[in-house]
Every structure is written in structure tokens, then in C-alpha cells.
Write a protein that holds these residues in place. Structure first.
Motif, PDB file in Angstrom:
ATOM      1  N   ALA A 110       0.678  -1.449   0.072  1.00  0.00           N
ATOM      2  CA  ALA A 110      -0.356  -0.133  -0.211  1.00  0.00           C
ATOM      3  C   ALA A 110       0.583   1.005   0.024  1.00  0.00           C
ATOM      4  O   ALA A 110       0.797   2.054  -0.454  1.00  0.00           O
ATOM      5  CB  ALA A 110      -0.751  -0.207   0.794  1.00  0.00           C
ATOM      6  N   GLU A 111       2.075   1.166   0.370  1.00  0.00           N
ATOM      7  CA  GLU A 111       2.813   2.102   1.339  1.00  0.00           C
ATOM      8  C   GLU A 111       3.707   2.435  -0.770  1.00  0.00           C
ATOM      9  O   GLU A 111       3.808   3.346  -0.963  1.00  0.00           O
ATOM     10  CB  GLU A 111       3.457   2.542   2.020  1.00  0.00           C
ATOM     11  N   GLN A 112       4.349   1.247  -1.353  1.00  0.00           N
ATOM     12  CA  GLN A 112       5.331   1.776  -2.235  1.00  0.00           C
ATOM     13  C   GLN A 112       4.674   1.047  -3.488  1.00  0.00           C
ATOM     14  O   GLN A 112       5.099   1.388  -4.297  1.00  0.00           O
ATOM     15  CB  GLN A 112       6.341   0.707  -1.873  1.00  0.00           C
ATOM     16  N   HIS A 113       3.241   0.418  -3.760  1.00  0.00           N
ATOM     17  CA  HIS A 113       2.960   0.023  -4.577  1.00  0.00           C
ATOM     18  C   HIS A 113       1.632  -0.155  -4.635  1.00  0.00           C
ATOM     19  O   HIS A 113       1.089  -1.458  -4.922  1.00  0.00           O
ATOM     20  CB  HIS A 113       3.133  -1.717  -5.147  1.00  0.00           C
ATOM     21  N   PRO A 114       0.552   1.464  -4.514  1.00  0.00           N
ATOM     22  CA  PRO A 114      -0.566   0.897  -4.065  1.00  0.00           C
ATOM     23  C   PRO A 114      -1.743   0.522  -5.080  1.00  0.00           C
ATOM     24  O   PRO A 114      -2.592  -0.149  -4.605  1.00  0.00           O
ATOM     25  CB  PRO A 114      -0.774   2.492  -3.370  1.00  0.00           C
ATOM     26  N   ASP A 115      -1.070  -0.215  -6.214  1.00  0.00           N
ATOM     27  CA  ASP A 115      -2.060  -0.521  -7.358  1.00  0.00           C
ATOM     28  C   ASP A 115      -2.088  -2.091  -6.936  1.00  0.00           C
ATOM     29  O   ASP A 115      -2.854  -2.085  -7.636  1.00  0.00           O
ATOM     30  CB  ASP A 115      -1.752   0.164  -8.723  1.00  0.00           C
ATOM     31  N   PRO A 118      12.092 -15.430 -12.295  1.00  0.00           N
ATOM     32  CA  PRO A 118      11.386 -15.047 -12.199  1.00  0.00           C
ATOM     33  C   PRO A 118      12.212 -12.859 -11.886  1.00  0.00           C
ATOM     34  O   PRO A 118      12.748 -12.838 -10.880  1.00  0.00           O
ATOM     35  CB  PRO A 118      10.702 -15.269 -10.690  1.00  0.00           C
ATOM     36  N   VAL A 119      12.513 -12.587 -12.806  1.00  0.00           N
ATOM     37  CA  VAL A 119      13.030 -11.518 -12.991  1.00  0.00           C
ATOM     38  C   VAL A 119      12.030  -9.998 -12.248  1.00  0.00           C
ATOM     39  O   VAL A 119      10.781 -10.424 -12.715  1.00  0.00           O
ATOM     40  CB  VAL A 119      13.090 -10.444 -15.111  1.00  0.00           C
ATOM     41  N   PRO A 120      12.428  -9.413 -11.385  1.00  0.00           N
ATOM     42  CA  PRO A 120      11.800  -9.135 -11.384  1.00  0.00           C
ATOM     43  C   PRO A 120      10.642  -7.770 -11.492  1.00  0.00           C
ATOM     44  O   PRO A 120      11.261  -7.102 -12.369  1.00  0.00           O
ATOM     45  CB  PRO A 120      12.237  -7.721 -10.462  1.00  0.00           C
ATOM     46  N   TYR A 121       9.399  -7.566 -11.422  1.00  0.00           N
ATOM     47  CA  TYR A 121       8.597  -6.742 -11.738  1.00  0.00           C
ATOM     48  C   TYR A 121       8.488  -5.138 -11.305  1.00  0.00           C
ATOM     49  O   TYR A 121       8.303  -4.134 -11.729  1.00  0.00           O
ATOM     50  CB  TYR A 121       7.017  -7.890 -11.941  1.00  0.00           C
ATOM     51  N   ARG A 122       7.835  -5.677 -10.017  1.00  0.00           N
ATOM     52  CA  ARG A 122       8.735  -4.438  -9.367  1.00  0.00           C
ATOM     53  C   ARG A 122      10.083  -4.559  -7.723  1.00  0.00           C
ATOM     54  O   ARG A 122      10.177  -5.582  -7.282  1.00  0.00           O
ATOM     55  CB  ARG A 122       7.376  -3.474  -8.492  1.00  0.00           C
ATOM     56  N   THR A 123       9.726  -3.351  -7.356  1.00  0.00           N
ATOM     57  CA  THR A 123      10.925  -3.383  -6.604  1.00  0.00           C
ATOM     58  C   THR A 123      10.378  -2.397  -5.056  1.00  0.00           C
ATOM     59  O   THR A 123       9.678  -1.275  -5.531  1.00  0.00           O
ATOM     60  CB  THR A 123      12.540  -3.735  -6.780  1.00  0.00           C
ATOM     61  N   GLY A 124      10.553  -3.356  -3.754  1.00  0.00           N
ATOM     62  CA  GLY A 124      10.651  -2.411  -2.476  1.00  0.00           C
ATOM     63  C   GLY A 124      11.294  -1.991  -1.847  1.00  0.00           C
ATOM     64  O   GLY A 124      12.660  -2.489  -2.284  1.00  0.00           O
ATOM     65  N   THR A 125      11.886  -0.999  -1.130  1.00  0.00           N
ATOM     66  CA  THR A 125      12.830  -0.140  -1.106  1.00  0.00           C
ATOM     67  C   THR A 125      13.124  -0.252   1.264  1.00  0.00           C
ATOM     68  O   THR A 125      11.661  -0.247   1.337  1.00  0.00           O
ATOM     69  CB  THR A 125      12.641   1.276  -1.352  1.00  0.00           C
ATOM     70  N   PRO A 126      13.896   0.446   1.019  1.00  0.00           N
ATOM     71  CA  PRO A 126      13.715   0.508   3.010  1.00  0.00           C
ATOM     72  C   PRO A 126      12.397   1.273   3.173  1.00  0.00           C
ATOM     73  O   PRO A 126      12.579   2.210   2.554  1.00  0.00           O
ATOM     74  CB  PRO A 126      15.286   0.037   3.520  1.00  0.00           C
ATOM     75  N   THR A 127      12.297   1.038   4.942  1.00  0.00           N
ATOM     76  CA  THR A 127      11.320   1.859   5.411  1.00  0.00           C
ATOM     77  C   THR A 127      11.374   1.975   7.171  1.00  0.00           C
ATOM     78  O   THR A 127      12.306   1.285   6.744  1.00  0.00           O
ATOM     79  CB  THR A 127       9.839   1.832   5.128  1.00  0.00           C
ATOM     80  N   GLY A 128      11.416   3.012   6.993  1.00  0.00           N
ATOM     81  CA  GLY A 128      10.934   2.611   8.770  1.00  0.00           C
ATOM     82  C   GLY A 128      10.707   1.386   9.218  1.00  0.00           C
ATOM     83  O   GLY A 128      11.232   0.788  10.627  1.00  0.00           O
ATOM     84  N   TYR A 131      10.664  -1.675   8.007  1.00  0.00           N
ATOM     85  CA  TYR A 131      11.169  -2.897   7.205  1.00  0.00           C
ATOM     86  C   TYR A 131      12.379  -2.399   6.726  1.00  0.00           C
ATOM     87  O   TYR A 131      12.415  -1.673   5.733  1.00  0.00           O
ATOM     88  CB  TYR A 131      10.219  -3.268   5.802  1.00  0.00           C
ATOM     89  N   PRO A 132      13.644  -2.249   7.005  1.00  0.00           N
ATOM     90  CA  PRO A 132      14.908  -2.059   6.544  1.00  0.00           C
ATOM     91  C   PRO A 132      15.542  -2.285   4.821  1.00  0.00           C
ATOM     92  O   PRO A 132      16.577  -2.092   5.165  1.00  0.00           O
ATOM     93  CB  PRO A 132      16.370  -2.934   7.737  1.00  0.00           C
ATOM     94  N   TRP A 133      14.691  -3.387   4.716  1.00  0.00           N
ATOM     95  CA  TRP A 133      15.676  -4.409   3.303  1.00  0.00           C
ATOM     96  C   TRP A 133      14.731  -4.358   2.197  1.00  0.00           C
ATOM     97  O   TRP A 133      13.814  -3.861   1.866  1.00  0.00           O
ATOM     98  CB  TRP A 133      15.866  -5.973   3.638  1.00  0.00           C
ATOM     99  N   ARG A 134      15.786  -4.096   1.186  1.00  0.00           N
ATOM    100  CA  ARG A 134      15.016  -4.233  -0.095  1.00  0.00           C
ATOM    101  C   ARG A 134      14.029  -5.102  -0.726  1.00  0.00           C
ATOM    102  O   ARG A 134      14.565  -6.461  -0.332  1.00  0.00           O
ATOM    103  CB  ARG A 134      15.209  -4.172  -1.213  1.00  0.00           C
ATOM    104  N   TRP A 135      12.941  -5.430  -1.438  1.00  0.00           N
ATOM    105  CA  TRP A 135      11.785  -6.996  -1.826  1.00  0.00           C
ATOM    106  C   TRP A 135      11.407  -6.823  -3.302  1.00  0.00           C
ATOM    107  O   TRP A 135      12.102  -5.730  -3.793  1.00  0.00           O
ATOM    108  CB  TRP A 135      10.730  -6.619  -0.519  1.00  0.00           C
ATOM    109  N   SER A 136      11.075  -7.871  -3.274  1.00  0.00           N
ATOM    110  CA  SER A 136      10.717  -8.155  -4.809  1.00  0.00           C
ATOM    111  C   SER A 136       9.631  -8.352  -5.132  1.00  0.00           C
ATOM    112  O   SER A 136       8.590  -9.230  -4.581  1.00  0.00           O
ATOM    113  CB  SER A 136      11.873  -8.524  -5.678  1.00  0.00           C
ATOM    114  N   VAL A 137       8.372  -7.191  -5.775  1.00  0.00           N
ATOM    115  CA  VAL A 137       7.055  -8.198  -6.713  1.00  0.00           C
ATOM    116  C   VAL A 137       7.984  -9.589  -7.909  1.00  0.00           C
ATOM    117  O   VAL A 137       8.658  -8.481  -8.736  1.00  0.00           O
ATOM    118  CB  VAL A 137       7.098  -7.437  -6.771  1.00  0.00           C
ATOM    119  N   VAL A 138       8.030 -10.431  -7.746  1.00  0.00           N
ATOM    120  CA  VAL A 138       8.184 -11.803  -9.583  1.00  0.00           C
ATOM    121  C   VAL A 138       7.183 -11.819  -9.829  1.00  0.00           C
ATOM    122  O   VAL A 138       5.810 -12.195  -9.391  1.00  0.00           O
ATOM    123  CB  VAL A 138       9.256 -12.076  -8.538  1.00  0.00           C
ATOM    124  N   PRO A 139       7.410 -11.620 -11.057  1.00  0.00           N
ATOM    125  CA  PRO A 139       5.745 -13.311 -11.069  1.00  0.00           C
ATOM    126  C   PRO A 139       5.487 -14.313 -11.018  1.00  0.00           C
ATOM    127  O   PRO A 139       7.010 -14.969 -10.371  1.00  0.00           O
ATOM    128  CB  PRO A 139       6.839 -13.170 -13.258  1.00  0.00           C
TER     129      PRO A 139
END
Length: 298
Positions: A27-32, A89-99, A101-109
Motif C-alpha cells: 500500500a505504501e510503495q505499490h498501491p496499485d 522470476p525477473v523482478p516486476y517491481r522492487t521495494g525499498t527500505p522503510t522505517g 522494514y530495513p531491506w529491499r524486497w521484490s514483486v516477481v512473476p
């Protein structure tokens, strides 16, 4: 799923990850994407996996040592994917660290199929595996991710593996004389190939199968450059048919006797680690390790 931890017990998560938490990140980084149905799928040593809708998945590190691995996937898999012969699974979207959660994360196929430990590919798929390995095993640039546990000379892994073998020889019947012989021959085999790109962790939980056909290769956190024998070990990890082993090697192209010995040694390494750690608290991994050690001697 990297099971090379020193204790062998499945590590505790350093952050609590549940469906509500994943939805909040979306909701914060990829609300769609946040409205899509979310379902917990698996929790490995390094990552939590959630299915997102029908066609996506969310992959989040659950401990700090896994955080750089997902960055490697995000950086390198998009550059390699077009040259590979199997879906990844090539990343479709990526997430960045926030207050929160401190690490990057991925949305993949979301790739179809089940893990190969639940449905072995048909023997003829050994040629498809060989074609994939050949397409991956190309020279890597000097800034490819380093990995102290994959692609390295087996002598660097010998002490820890042999400690596990000794323990398993007392508690199981899977460290047969043939297994020990394969391991010792692998240690003596010279490293006679130039380094290439590697997946690095091609055991059966990282290979998807649909109706007997290999449908995808997942979990690229151990991507690195090094000895191709590390990945060629998958021939023995995935197929129970000795003819399939031979057909895979033939389809891959020229493989020296020394490389075959190192590849079988890597298969023993994976089998020993999965069995030894799995016996602590992961019966599924233990069963995979047992199968690998039985297949290595075929």
C-alpha cells in the motif's frame, strides 16, 4: 534456499512478516497492487514468499544476511534473463527500505509448477536442464557478486562438509563408501575451467516442474561467478535415472572428467548439508538430501 548455516537449525526471522505487513508495504510503495489477494506460500531460511493475485509473488528477506542476496537478484537477473532458455522470476517491481522494514524486497512473476522435490521432471528434461545451464554458463563481469560458499574450490568447503559426513555416518546409512569415494575424488580433481555465471543453489526446491516439464528456475540469491561444476551438480540432484545423467552431460557439451568429478562432489556437498540440517527441523530438506546421496552413486 541456502542451508549452509553453521548450526543447521532454521534461523529465526529477524522481522515478523505476515500478510497484513506485506499489504502495508504494498500500500505504501505499490498501491496499485495492494488490493490483490495475498496468500502465504513458503518460508525458507532466507525469504518469505507470498502469492499476489494470479500472476505475481512477493519475496521478502526475513533476516539480515539475506538482504544483499535479493539485491543481487534485482541487479543481475534482468540482465541475464533474455539469454536463458528457461523462465526465471525477473523482478516486476522492487521495494525499498522503510522505517518499518530495513531491506529491499521484490514483486516477481508467479511461475507455474511445483518444486522438483514434489514432482521429479521426466528423464528427457535432462536435456532442457543442460541447455539452460549452457545458456547461463557464460563469462561474468569482474563486478559479479562474490560468494564464499558457491563456485569455489571444494577444498574450501571440505572441513565443514566432512564434519557433517562424519556425523551422518554415525546416525544414518547414507554416507556409503561410494559417497566418500566420490567426495575424495572431487577434492583431488583439478579446477580446469574458467569461471562463469552460476545460479549457485540448484537443488530441487529451486526448480519448478509442471506436468513433468521444467517450468522455471527460482531463488537466485546465490548468483555468482565460479566453477560451473557447482550448477552441473543439479543433474544428480534432479534426476533419479542414470541415463538422464549421461544425456544431460552429452547435451551440455564437452565436460572434462575432472569437471564431472567436481560436479558429483558438489552434489554430495548439497546432499550432506540438506540431510544434516534437515534432520534437525526440516524433514522435507532431509528427504531431498537422502535422494541426492542415493542418486550420486548411480
Amino acid at each position: 534456499m541456502n542451508t549452509d548455516g553453521p548450526s543447521g537449525r532454521t534461523p529465526a526471522a529477524e522481522y515478523t512478516i505476515d500478510s497484513a505487513f506485506v499489504v502495508s508495504l504494498l500500500a505504501e510503495q505499490h498501491p496499485d497492487l495492494a488490493h490483490l489477494p495475498l496468500e502465504a506460500v513458503d518460508t525458507g531460511w532466507d525469504n518469505a514468499i507470498y502469492r499476489l493475485g494470479d500472476s505475481l509473488a512477493v519475496r521478502l528477506p526475513r533476516r539480515s544476511v539475506a538482504a544483499p542476496l535479493i539485491v543481487h537478484e534485482q541487479a543481475w537477473l534482468p540482465l541475464l534473463a533474455d539469454g536463458l532458455t528457461l523462465p526465471v522470476p525477473v523482478p516486476y517491481r522492487t521495494g525499498t527500505p522503510t522505517g518499518a522494514y530495513p531491506w529491499r524486497w521484490s514483486v516477481v512473476p508467479w511461475l507455474p509448477g511445483v518444486c522438483a522435490d514434489q514432482a521429479e521432471p521426466v528423464p528427457s528434461e535432462s536435456r532442457a536442464l543442460a541447455a539452460f545451464l549452457r545458456s547461463l554458463h557464460t563469462p561474468a563481469p569482474s563486478n559479479a557478486p562474490a560468494n564464499p560458499a558457491r563456485g569455489v574450490p571444494l577444498q574450501q568447503r571440505a572441513a565443514s562438509v566432512e564434519t557433517r559426513m562424519h556425523r551422518l555416518s554415525r546416525t544414518t546409512g547414507f554416507i556409503k563408501p561410494q559417497v566418500t569415494q566420490i567426495w575424495n575424488e572431487a577434492l583431488r580433481a583439478p579446477l580446469d575451467v574458467a569461471p562463469t555465471w552460476l545460479h549457485g543453489d540448484l537443488h530441487s526446491r529451486n526448480v519448478l516442474v509442471e506436468h513433468g516439464i521444467i517450468s522455471g528456475i527460482i531463488d537466485w540469491g546465490d548468483i555468482t561467478s565460479g566453477d560451473c561444476a557447482t550448477d552441473l551438480a543439479s543433474i544428480w540432484m534432479l534426476f533419479s535415472d542414470s541415463l538422464a545423467h549421461n544425456e544431460a552431460l552429452a547435451a551440455y557439451g564437452y565436460v572434462s572428467e575432472a569437471t564431472v568429478k567436481r560436479a558429483k562432489g558438489w552434489a554430495v556437498l548439497f546432499g550432506v548439508i540438506l540431510l544434516d540440517t534437515g534432520l534437525i527441523d526440516n524433514p522435507r530438506n532431509a528427504a531431498i538430501g537422502e535422494r541426492i546421496l542415493l542418486r550420486a552413486v548411480l
